[in-house]
Scaffold this motif. Structure first.
Motif, mmCIF file in Angstrom:
data_model
loop_
_atom_site.group_PDB
_atom_site.id
_atom_site.type_symbol
_atom_site.label_atom_id
_atom_site.label_comp_id
_atom_site.label_asym_id
_atom_site.label_seq_id
_atom_site.Cartn_x
_atom_site.Cartn_y
_atom_site.Cartn_z
ATOM 1 N N ILE A 1 -38.558 -40.328 6.344
ATOM 2 C CA ILE A 1 -39.879 -40.377 6.979
ATOM 3 C C ILE A 1 -40.636 -39.069 6.759
ATOM 4 O O ILE A 1 -41.859 -39.079 6.538
ATOM 5 N N VAL A 2 -39.945 -37.951 6.822
ATOM 6 C CA VAL A 2 -40.600 -36.661 6.580
ATOM 7 C C VAL A 2 -41.230 -36.623 5.193
ATOM 8 O O VAL A 2 -42.324 -36.086 4.995
ATOM 9 N N PHE A 3 -40.551 -37.206 4.223
ATOM 10 C CA PHE A 3 -41.099 -37.236 2.863
ATOM 11 C C PHE A 3 -42.186 -38.300 2.729
ATOM 12 O O PHE A 3 -43.193 -38.090 2.046
ATOM 13 N N ALA A 4 -41.992 -39.465 3.373
ATOM 14 C CA ALA A 4 -42.916 -40.587 3.184
ATOM 15 C C ALA A 4 -44.231 -40.404 3.936
ATOM 16 O O ALA A 4 -45.276 -40.892 3.480
ATOM 17 N N PHE A 5 -44.200 -39.727 5.074
ATOM 18 C CA PHE A 5 -45.392 -39.654 5.910
ATOM 19 C C PHE A 5 -46.591 -39.011 5.197
ATOM 20 O O PHE A 5 -47.701 -39.574 5.231
ATOM 21 N N PRO A 6 -46.441 -37.852 4.556
ATOM 22 C CA PRO A 6 -47.605 -37.307 3.838
ATOM 23 C C PRO A 6 -48.060 -38.194 2.685
ATOM 24 O O PRO A 6 -49.253 -38.224 2.358
ATOM 25 N N VAL A 7 -47.124 -38.929 2.060
ATOM 26 C CA VAL A 7 -47.517 -39.842 0.993
ATOM 27 C C VAL A 7 -48.348 -40.988 1.568
ATOM 28 O O VAL A 7 -49.358 -41.393 0.982
ATOM 29 N N THR B 1 -50.106 -40.782 4.302
ATOM 30 C CA THR B 1 -51.381 -40.161 4.686
ATOM 31 C C THR B 1 -52.325 -40.102 3.495
ATOM 32 O O THR B 1 -53.518 -40.438 3.598
ATOM 33 N N PHE B 2 -51.795 -39.701 2.341
ATOM 34 C CA PHE B 2 -52.607 -39.670 1.129
ATOM 35 C C PHE B 2 -53.092 -41.066 0.759
ATOM 36 O O PHE B 2 -54.243 -41.248 0.336
ATOM 37 N N ALA B 3 -52.221 -42.083 0.926
ATOM 38 C CA ALA B 3 -52.611 -43.454 0.596
ATOM 39 C C ALA B 3 -53.768 -43.913 1.476
ATOM 40 O O ALA B 3 -54.700 -44.579 0.997
ATOM 41 N N VAL B 4 -53.736 -43.577 2.755
ATOM 42 C CA VAL B 4 -54.817 -43.963 3.671
ATOM 43 C C VAL B 4 -56.125 -43.275 3.284
ATOM 44 O O VAL B 4 -57.195 -43.899 3.250
ATOM 45 N N ILE B 5 -56.041 -41.988 2.963
ATOM 46 C CA ILE B 5 -57.249 -41.249 2.564
ATOM 47 C C ILE B 5 -57.794 -41.794 1.250
ATOM 48 O O ILE B 5 -59.011 -41.999 1.102
ATOM 49 N N HIS C 1 -54.231 -45.210 -5.020
ATOM 50 C CA HIS C 1 -54.055 -45.664 -3.644
ATOM 51 C C HIS C 1 -52.817 -46.548 -3.488
ATOM 52 O O HIS C 1 -51.959 -46.294 -2.630
ATOM 53 N N VAL C 2 -52.696 -47.579 -4.309
ATOM 54 C CA VAL C 2 -51.613 -48.546 -4.133
ATOM 55 C C VAL C 2 -50.260 -47.949 -4.507
ATOM 56 O O VAL C 2 -49.252 -48.219 -3.848
ATOM 57 N N SER C 3 -50.219 -47.124 -5.556
ATOM 58 C CA SER C 3 -48.940 -46.517 -5.928
ATOM 59 C C SER C 3 -48.418 -45.623 -4.814
ATOM 60 O O SER C 3 -47.205 -45.602 -4.534
#
Length: 345
Positions: A253-259, A261-265, A208-210
């Protein structure tokens, strides 16, 4: 080495990192200040040398530069900007812009800046590793460790991007942002190396944190680009073109957004394991989701409504402000279940 010695080495490496990032900033700033000026069209001013070598610029850009200059000058290599008579230049309307030839040491200074930035990144990474070895856990258990890692991620994102395309024009601004972030962490967030609460003794911290750190580093690069976009004026300037700034911000942002999203999940899954529920309206959870919505709004506006330029940049900077408040402000002002992420005093 003992745990105490490793912790001391980690602190020393952080201070060394600040110095290296500041030195790199100077190198990048010298190249930016003394290199060729650019217009918002991406064209460069014509360089006139003793041998008569010139570099052409589009007529529209030339006119824009002449209007900004407010005067017309003539003559060899000493004129800052000059317009020739129609037909003398290679532009569409015969308009030529001239500027002094940049000093040969300017790109060398930028190259030294890149080298110092890599050295700073190595020191930054060393500080994180030695901190982890000193405490015997993943070194992301409090705000100090988290901010140090985000600075690492931001500089790494910039340098990796630099390997693929020339974005040295961002170097000075990314370096000063990272140096200020580390300074803030050392002065206001630093806590002694030690154990964490049982809830953080989980493999989920590595997941999560990474992910949150990687996404935050990329969002930081985009935020720096967005701020520069808003302060960049028309005409010739030493700052990057608006098109380049917007391109860098959007790709980050295009690269960071799914990352993110994964962090939130992953955070929700960790919350279920630690507290028996996926969502509990904790301030950190709320602001992580608000940040996700803000960046989703930016991407949605770009993709469907065709928002570009200043409007899109304002939206992404609002999202960046949400991110900063979520990362630091929530722990300082709101607390909640994530209050175990210590803030030094």
């Amino acid at each position: 080495m003992s745990a105490e010695q490793l912790a001391g080495l980690s602190d020393d490496l952080v201070l060394g990192t600040v110095l290296l990032y500041l030195a790199a900033m100077v190198g990048f700033a010298l190249e930016l200040a003394f290199g060729r000026a650019r217009t918002n069209t991406g064209a460069t001013a014509i360089t006139v040398t003793e041998s008569g070598v010139t570099e052409d610029v589009a007529a529209g850009a030339a006119k824009e530069a002449l209007a900004a200059a407010g005067s017309v000058a003539a003559g060899g290599s000493s004129a800052a900007l000059a317009a020739s008579k129609p037909g003398e230049g290679d532009g569409a309307d015969g308009v030529v812009v001239r500027s002094p030839e940049p000093p040969s040491w300017a790109p060398i200074a930028g190259g030294i800046g890149v080298l110092l930035a890599w050295l700073g990144l190595a020191a930054n990474l060393g500080s994180v590793i030695t901190r982890g070895l000193a405490v015997g856990r993943w070194p992301w258990g409090n705000m100090y460790e988290f901010v140090v890692s985000i600075c690492l991620a931001a500089v790494a994102a910039f340098l990796v991007t630099q390997l693929r395309s020339n974005v040295r024009f961002l170097g000075a601004f990314v370096m000063v942002t990272a140096a200020l972030g580390l300074g803030f962490a050392v002065i206001w967030l630093h806590v002694p190396a030690g154990p964490v609460v049982p809830a953080l003794n989980s493999y989920w911290i590595a997941i999560h944190v990474s992910a949150a750190i990687v996404a935050s580093g990329l969002f930081t690069v985009a935020g720096v680009s967005g701020i520069l976009y808003l302060i960049r004026r028309d005409g010739f300037s030493r700052l990057p073109t608006r098109a380049d700034l917007e391109r860098v911000a959007h790709r980050a942002i295009v690269f960071a957004f799914p990352v993110w999203t994964f962090a939130v999940i992953a955070g929700a899954l960790w919350a279920d394991k630690a507290w028996g529920r996926y969502w509990g309206w904790d301030p950190k959870e709320i602001w992580a989701f608000i940040t996700w919505i803000a960046y989703a709004a930016y991407l949605h506006a770009r993709a469907t409504a065709g928002w570009k330029g200043r409007s899109a940049t304002v939206v992404q900077l609002i999202a960046f402000a949400c991110l900063l408040f979520n990362l630091v402000g929530v722990n300082i002002f709101l607390g909640g279940l994530h209050s175990y992420a210590d803030v030094g005093g």
